[in-house]
Design a protein around this motif. Structure first.
Motif, PDB file in Angstrom:
ATOM      1  N   TYR A 265       0.853  -1.189   0.000  1.00  0.00           N
ATOM      2  CA  TYR A 265       0.000   0.000   0.000  1.00  0.00           C
ATOM      3  C   TYR A 265       0.889   1.239   0.000  1.00  0.00           C
ATOM      4  N   HIS A 283      -2.802   3.682  -3.593  1.00  0.00           N
ATOM      5  CA  HIS A 283      -3.075   2.438  -4.300  1.00  0.00           C
ATOM      6  C   HIS A 283      -2.499   1.253  -3.541  1.00  0.00           C
ATOM      7  N   THR A 284      -3.094   0.094  -3.808  1.00  0.00           N
ATOM      8  CA  THR A 284      -2.645  -1.166  -3.220  1.00  0.00           C
ATOM      9  C   THR A 284      -2.453  -2.168  -4.347  1.00  0.00           C
ATOM     10  N   VAL A 285      -1.274  -2.741  -4.438  1.00  0.00           N
ATOM     11  CA  VAL A 285      -0.994  -3.723  -5.487  1.00  0.00           C
ATOM     12  C   VAL A 285      -0.495  -5.019  -4.864  1.00  0.00           C
ATOM     13  N   ASN A 306       1.261  -6.384 -10.103  1.00  0.00           N
ATOM     14  CA  ASN A 306      -0.103  -5.841 -10.148  1.00  0.00           C
ATOM     15  C   ASN A 306      -1.088  -6.948 -10.517  1.00  0.00           C
ATOM     16  N   ASN A 309      -4.704  -6.086 -11.180  1.00  0.00           N
ATOM     17  CA  ASN A 309      -4.919  -5.049 -12.191  1.00  0.00           C
ATOM     18  C   ASN A 309      -5.426  -3.733 -11.581  1.00  0.00           C
ATOM     19  N   GLU A 310      -4.804  -3.297 -10.505  1.00  0.00           N
ATOM     20  CA  GLU A 310      -5.164  -2.039  -9.848  1.00  0.00           C
ATOM     21  C   GLU A 310      -4.912  -0.856 -10.786  1.00  0.00           C
ATOM     22  N   LYS A 311      -5.877   0.072 -10.859  1.00  0.00           N
ATOM     23  CA  LYS A 311      -5.737   1.256 -11.703  1.00  0.00           C
ATOM     24  C   LYS A 311      -5.217   2.420 -10.850  1.00  0.00           C
ATOM     25  N   TYR A 312      -4.069   2.925 -11.207  1.00  0.00           N
ATOM     26  CA  TYR A 312      -3.536   4.098 -10.513  1.00  0.00           C
ATOM     27  C   TYR A 312      -2.546   4.790 -11.438  1.00  0.00           C
ATOM     28  N   GLU A 331      -0.544  -1.930 -15.983  1.00  0.00           N
ATOM     29  CA  GLU A 331      -1.553  -2.867 -15.513  1.00  0.00           C
ATOM     30  C   GLU A 331      -0.861  -4.195 -15.208  1.00  0.00           C
TER      31      GLU A 331
END
Length: 342
Positions: A265, A283-285, A306, A309-312, A331
């Motif tokens: 995080y 964001h958290t990946v 990732n 697929n976290e969007k940041y 991504e």
């Protein structure tokens, strides 16, 4: 020398070259435009590090000298551009003391005076109106860091905790318009910044399974600085998250094969040192990685970054005239590789 005491001398040489040539084909009856970028930094440094042991105490002292020689060439067939050389000299120092209060635990106190000399590409800015590069007289940044910490091993858990205070003079920072090529680039020094924070780390060893956790807090403030003749003293330093948290697990199936995963995080950060235009999103990946180590020095590894697929955004630029420009982070992505050690 002595029981556990040692002194180390060293030399280091680094040759950093960045070269890019481009040829723009122009319409008939016009000359083609050749652009040459040749940026080099040749660094030679020497250091000595002494470690003296006296009972349960360890004392360390170190000094390092570095000389960097730069060559900056940015020219084109339509402009004389820049073709110059420069150099920079810096010293770094370190003093620390450790107290081993048990077979597994120690406390320490440490002072470090360090520096970061700029890479050659940062010695020039790019003008928004003309698109031309020009020298910016960028200085090396220098910092004083004070740190107190403790580490120990209790049962099946190891832990480390530290508190630090860092003052940086002439911190190197950059503002630029995103895109390729960027419309403008502004590399500059901030007069003085201050960071106060702490870091906590722990690991648990449960047979073949290792669990890990870490948390870092940093309050980074500009104590004295200007950006484009505007006073930014009291602002937060850009791109420095206040909070960062990491949890991970690694399972060793055999002596050669292991599989690991982590969740990271990262807090939101300001876009620039003016603290204008808001912040990037927190964001958290999640990442996974597998390693296989052969007995003759070859290691194979593969992983997924990732995973969910976290969007940041890696970066968000803002200006009053053009608004926001976004640079999205990667991504879900995959990688494989190998490493061989003699």
């Amino acid at each position: 020398y002595g029981e556990g005491s040692s002194v180390i001398f060293g030399l280091e040489y680094i040759d950093n070259d960045a070269k890019r040539d481009s040829l723009m084909d122009m319409p008939p009856m016009m000359n083609n435009i050749l652009t040459v970028n040749d940026l080099t930094k040749e660094t030679i440094s020497g250091f000595v590090m002494n470690n003296y042991v006296w009972g349960n105490f360890e004392f360390a002292q170190g000094v390092r000298y570095e000389r960097a020689d730069y060559k900056v060439k940015r020219t084109s067939s339509t402009s004389p551009g820049i073709n110059t050389t420069t150099d920079d000299d810096n010293f770094a120092y370190e003093v620390s003391a450790n107290y081993l209060y048990s077979d597994t635990g120690k406390t320490y106190i440490r002072y470090e005076r360090g520096f970061t000399s700029p890479p050659p590409a940062l010695l020039t800015n790019k003008d928004k109106a003309t698109g031309e590069y020009y020298l910016n007289d960028l200085k090396s940044e220098k910092y004083d860091n004070f740190e107190i910490g403790v580490s120990d091993y209790i049962g099946f858990t190891s832990f480390n905790a530290s508190v630090f205070y860092t003052v940086t003079k002439d911190e190197i920072t950059q503002d630029m318009a995103s895109g390729m090529p960027p419309a403008w680039i502004n590399n500059y020094n901030l007069g003085k910044t201050e960071r106060i924070g702490f870091e906590l780390k722990a690991e648990q060893y449960l047979g073949k399974l290792t669990l890990s956790q870490s948390y870092a807090y940093i309050n980074a403030k500009i104590k004295d600085g200007e950006v484009k003749d505007v006073d930014v003293s009291g602002n937060r330093v850009a791109n420095v998250p206040r909070n960062k948290f990491n949890i991970g697990a690694n399972y060793r199936f055999t002596d050669n094969f292991n599989l690991g995963a982590e969740v990271v995080y990262v807090d939101d950060v300001y876009l620039n040192n003016q603290n204008l235009g808001g912040k990037t999103n927190s964001h958290t990946v999640a990442n996974v990685r597998a390693n296989y180590n052969f007995n003759f020095g070859l290691s194979l590894y593969a992983g997924i970054n990732n995973l969910f697929n976290e969007k940041y955004y890696e970066d968000v630029d803002y200006s009053a005239s053009t608004g926001y420009t976004y640079d999205p982070a990667a991504e879900r992505n995959y990688y494989v590789g190998f490493k061989y050690s003699l």
